[in-house]
Every structure is written in structure tokens, then in C-alpha cells.
Write a protein that holds these residues in place. Sequence first.
Motif, PDB file in Angstrom:
ATOM      1  N   LEU A 104      51.236  32.222  27.095  1.00 54.55           N
ATOM      2  CA  LEU A 104      52.176  33.245  27.539  1.00 54.55           C
ATOM      3  C   LEU A 104      53.101  32.659  28.590  1.00 54.55           C
ATOM      4  O   LEU A 104      52.694  31.757  29.302  1.00 54.55           O
ATOM      5  CB  LEU A 104      51.422  34.436  28.154  1.00 54.55           C
ATOM      6  CG  LEU A 104      50.551  35.243  27.210  1.00 54.55           C
ATOM      7  CD1 LEU A 104      49.740  36.254  28.002  1.00 54.55           C
ATOM      8  CD2 LEU A 104      51.370  35.935  26.157  1.00 54.55           C
ATOM      9  N   PRO A 105      54.289  33.073  28.752  1.00 53.57           N
ATOM     10  CA  PRO A 105      54.967  34.162  28.076  1.00 53.57           C
ATOM     11  C   PRO A 105      55.664  33.749  26.784  1.00 53.57           C
ATOM     12  O   PRO A 105      56.182  34.608  26.087  1.00 53.57           O
ATOM     13  CB  PRO A 105      55.980  34.633  29.111  1.00 53.57           C
ATOM     14  CG  PRO A 105      56.340  33.414  29.871  1.00 53.57           C
ATOM     15  CD  PRO A 105      55.072  32.592  29.903  1.00 53.57           C
TER      16      PRO A 105
ATOM     17  N   ASP B 283      60.771  32.864  33.840  1.00 52.66           N
ATOM     18  CA  ASP B 283      60.896  34.095  34.614  1.00 52.66           C
ATOM     19  C   ASP B 283      60.001  33.940  35.841  1.00 52.66           C
ATOM     20  O   ASP B 283      58.771  33.933  35.709  1.00 52.66           O
ATOM     21  CB  ASP B 283      60.460  35.295  33.780  1.00 52.66           C
ATOM     22  CG  ASP B 283      60.548  36.610  34.535  1.00 52.66           C
ATOM     23  OD1 ASP B 283      60.915  36.600  35.726  1.00 52.66           O
ATOM     24  OD2 ASP B 283      60.250  37.652  33.927  1.00 52.66           O
ATOM     25  N   PRO B 284      60.570  33.775  37.029  1.00 50.52           N
ATOM     26  CA  PRO B 284      59.739  33.555  38.217  1.00 50.52           C
ATOM     27  C   PRO B 284      58.762  34.704  38.471  1.00 50.52           C
ATOM     28  O   PRO B 284      57.701  34.504  39.045  1.00 50.52           O
ATOM     29  CB  PRO B 284      60.740  33.406  39.359  1.00 50.52           C
ATOM     30  CG  PRO B 284      62.039  33.882  38.834  1.00 50.52           C
ATOM     31  CD  PRO B 284      61.986  33.804  37.345  1.00 50.52           C
ATOM     32  N   ASP B 285      59.094  35.908  38.012  1.00 49.52           N
ATOM     33  CA  ASP B 285      58.185  37.046  38.200  1.00 49.52           C
ATOM     34  C   ASP B 285      56.876  36.837  37.442  1.00 49.52           C
ATOM     35  O   ASP B 285      55.810  37.263  37.892  1.00 49.52           O
ATOM     36  CB  ASP B 285      58.845  38.350  37.744  1.00 49.52           C
ATOM     37  CG  ASP B 285      60.016  38.747  38.637  1.00 49.52           C
ATOM     38  OD1 ASP B 285      60.064  38.286  39.798  1.00 49.52           O
ATOM     39  OD2 ASP B 285      60.878  39.496  38.161  1.00 49.52           O
ATOM     40  N   MET B 286      56.947  36.180  36.277  1.00 46.27           N
ATOM     41  CA  MET B 286      55.731  35.933  35.493  1.00 46.27           C
ATOM     42  C   MET B 286      54.809  34.962  36.232  1.00 46.27           C
ATOM     43  O   MET B 286      53.598  35.160  36.272  1.00 46.27           O
ATOM     44  CB  MET B 286      56.101  35.394  34.116  1.00 46.27           C
ATOM     45  CG  MET B 286      54.928  35.166  33.211  1.00 46.27           C
ATOM     46  SD  MET B 286      54.102  36.724  32.811  1.00 46.27           S
ATOM     47  CE  MET B 286      52.853  36.157  31.705  1.00 46.27           C
ATOM     48  N   ALA B 287      55.374  33.931  36.819  1.00 46.44           N
ATOM     49  CA  ALA B 287      54.564  32.973  37.582  1.00 46.44           C
ATOM     50  C   ALA B 287      53.909  33.663  38.774  1.00 46.44           C
ATOM     51  O   ALA B 287      52.736  33.432  39.077  1.00 46.44           O
ATOM     52  CB  ALA B 287      55.420  31.800  38.032  1.00 46.44           C
ATOM     53  N   GLN B 288      54.651  34.539  39.457  1.00 48.47           N
ATOM     54  CA  GLN B 288      54.087  35.274  40.589  1.00 48.47           C
ATOM     55  C   GLN B 288      53.022  36.256  40.133  1.00 48.47           C
ATOM     56  O   GLN B 288      52.022  36.469  40.811  1.00 48.47           O
ATOM     57  CB  GLN B 288      55.194  36.003  41.342  1.00 48.47           C
ATOM     58  CG  GLN B 288      56.128  35.054  42.067  1.00 48.47           C
ATOM     59  CD  GLN B 288      57.315  35.781  42.684  1.00 48.47           C
ATOM     60  OE1 GLN B 288      57.517  36.966  42.480  1.00 48.47           O
ATOM     61  NE2 GLN B 288      58.118  35.027  43.437  1.00 48.47           N
ATOM     62  N   LEU B 289      53.219  36.848  38.959  1.00 47.59           N
ATOM     63  CA  LEU B 289      52.246  37.785  38.416  1.00 47.59           C
ATOM     64  C   LEU B 289      50.910  37.097  38.153  1.00 47.59           C
ATOM     65  O   LEU B 289      49.843  37.665  38.407  1.00 47.59           O
ATOM     66  CB  LEU B 289      52.785  38.404  37.119  1.00 47.59           C
ATOM     67  CG  LEU B 289      51.964  39.524  36.496  1.00 47.59           C
ATOM     68  CD1 LEU B 289      51.884  40.724  37.441  1.00 47.59           C
ATOM     69  CD2 LEU B 289      52.565  39.935  35.162  1.00 47.59           C
ATOM     70  N   LEU B 290      50.959  35.859  37.674  1.00 52.73           N
ATOM     71  CA  LEU B 290      49.719  35.115  37.447  1.00 52.73           C
ATOM     72  C   LEU B 290      48.951  34.899  38.749  1.00 52.73           C
ATOM     73  O   LEU B 290      47.727  34.892  38.756  1.00 52.73           O
ATOM     74  CB  LEU B 290      50.018  33.762  36.796  1.00 52.73           C
ATOM     75  CG  LEU B 290      50.363  33.810  35.318  1.00 52.73           C
ATOM     76  CD1 LEU B 290      50.854  32.453  34.860  1.00 52.73           C
ATOM     77  CD2 LEU B 290      49.160  34.248  34.513  1.00 52.73           C
TER      78      LEU B 290
ATOM     79  N   GLY C 157      42.019  28.386  29.758  1.00 53.23           N
ATOM     80  CA  GLY C 157      41.933  27.523  28.590  1.00 53.23           C
ATOM     81  C   GLY C 157      43.201  27.539  27.763  1.00 53.23           C
ATOM     82  O   GLY C 157      43.354  26.766  26.838  1.00 53.23           O
ATOM     83  N   GLY C 158      44.125  28.421  28.090  1.00 53.10           N
ATOM     84  CA  GLY C 158      45.392  28.511  27.372  1.00 53.10           C
ATOM     85  C   GLY C 158      46.489  27.792  28.125  1.00 53.10           C
ATOM     86  O   GLY C 158      46.246  26.784  28.773  1.00 53.10           O
ATOM     87  N   ALA C 159      47.677  28.346  28.048  1.00 54.62           N
ATOM     88  CA  ALA C 159      48.810  27.666  28.675  1.00 54.62           C
ATOM     89  C   ALA C 159      49.899  28.658  29.053  1.00 54.62           C
ATOM     90  O   ALA C 159      49.971  29.763  28.526  1.00 54.62           O
ATOM     91  CB  ALA C 159      49.380  26.617  27.731  1.00 54.62           C
ATOM     92  N   PHE C 160      50.735  28.217  29.964  1.00 53.30           N
ATOM     93  CA  PHE C 160      51.946  28.934  30.351  1.00 53.30           C
ATOM     94  C   PHE C 160      53.051  28.306  29.517  1.00 53.30           C
ATOM     95  O   PHE C 160      53.364  27.121  29.674  1.00 53.30           O
ATOM     96  CB  PHE C 160      52.184  28.743  31.847  1.00 53.30           C
ATOM     97  CG  PHE C 160      53.237  29.636  32.420  1.00 53.30           C
ATOM     98  CD1 PHE C 160      52.943  30.955  32.731  1.00 53.30           C
ATOM     99  CD2 PHE C 160      54.513  29.161  32.664  1.00 53.30           C
ATOM    100  CE1 PHE C 160      53.913  31.789  33.282  1.00 53.30           C
ATOM    101  CE2 PHE C 160      55.487  29.984  33.209  1.00 53.30           C
ATOM    102  CZ  PHE C 160      55.180  31.305  33.514  1.00 53.30           C
ATOM    103  N   GLY C 161      53.618  29.062  28.584  1.00 56.38           N
ATOM    104  CA  GLY C 161      54.584  28.502  27.643  1.00 56.38           C
ATOM    105  C   GLY C 161      56.006  28.906  27.963  1.00 56.38           C
ATOM    106  O   GLY C 161      56.302  30.082  28.125  1.00 56.38           O
TER     107      GLY C 161
END
Length: 141
Positions: free
Chosen positions: A15-16, A21-28, A40-44
Motif C-alpha cells: 500500500l498505497p 502522499d506524505p499523509d500516508m507515511a504519517q498515518l503509518l 512483511g509487505g511494502a510501501f508501494g
Amino acid sequence: QNALVAAELPTRLVLPDAEYDPDMAQLLQSEPQLAAALSGGAFGLHYPCFIPMPSLQEQGLAMWSTEDGGMPADWHGASCAGRTVNTNLVRMNVTSTLLRSLVWAVHPAIPGHPNGLVSAAEPWSGVYSIQDPLWMLAHTT
């Protein structure tokens, strides 16, 4: 993810799978349940373009380029693809780069920019050709 695991179909989430989107990184960082689901997944990211994200590594997440490419299917495109794959790894620790298009299956009469790793203008015929960027990838990865 729980339904897939219950059906004994292990999976990893990426995801995503979108532009940065910097908001997605902050959400994590602020939502531990989301980060755990990605374990075990990835930030795509599409075309990550030199966006180092050490916070992802601190959380144990891999970073992927889930769309890169669009380069000509010649040696100029091959050198560009090679730089992209190597730059993604060296500068951003991107451990997977998905190049588009895997197969360019468009009839020559249709205008467009042929950029596949394999060309199959008439795929039903069984005729295909390996393009220069695929040779580069075979010797780079």
C-alpha cells in the motif's frame, strides 16, 4: 488479510500503490494497526523519484516502486531502465521496481509509444521479440 490467512492463502499487502502522499507515511506512524497489517509487505509508490523514507525502514517496511518505466524499447530506454532500477535501490533502498509494460501487444497500425519488455504485435500468432530493456534487466538484477 485475515480472510486470506484463514483460507491458508498467505499474502503481503503493498500500500498505497499510488503517487507519494506524505499523509500516508504519517498515518503509518500514527496507526500501529495499519503498520502491523503491512508487516512483511511494502510501501508501494509510483515513480518514487528520490524520496528516501527512513521511517519506513524503522518500522520494518520495504519500499517498492509499484510503477516505473514508460521508456522506449531500445538501448536508450534500456540504459534509462538500468539507471532507474539501480537508483531506486541505492538512493532509496527500493527493493522491488515494477517496470511497465511487461508485454507491448498493440498492433503496429495503432499509434502509440512501444515500451514493453517484450513485443507481441499479434500475440495470437505466437510471434514475439525480446526488447533491449529486458536484456538489460537480465544482466542487472
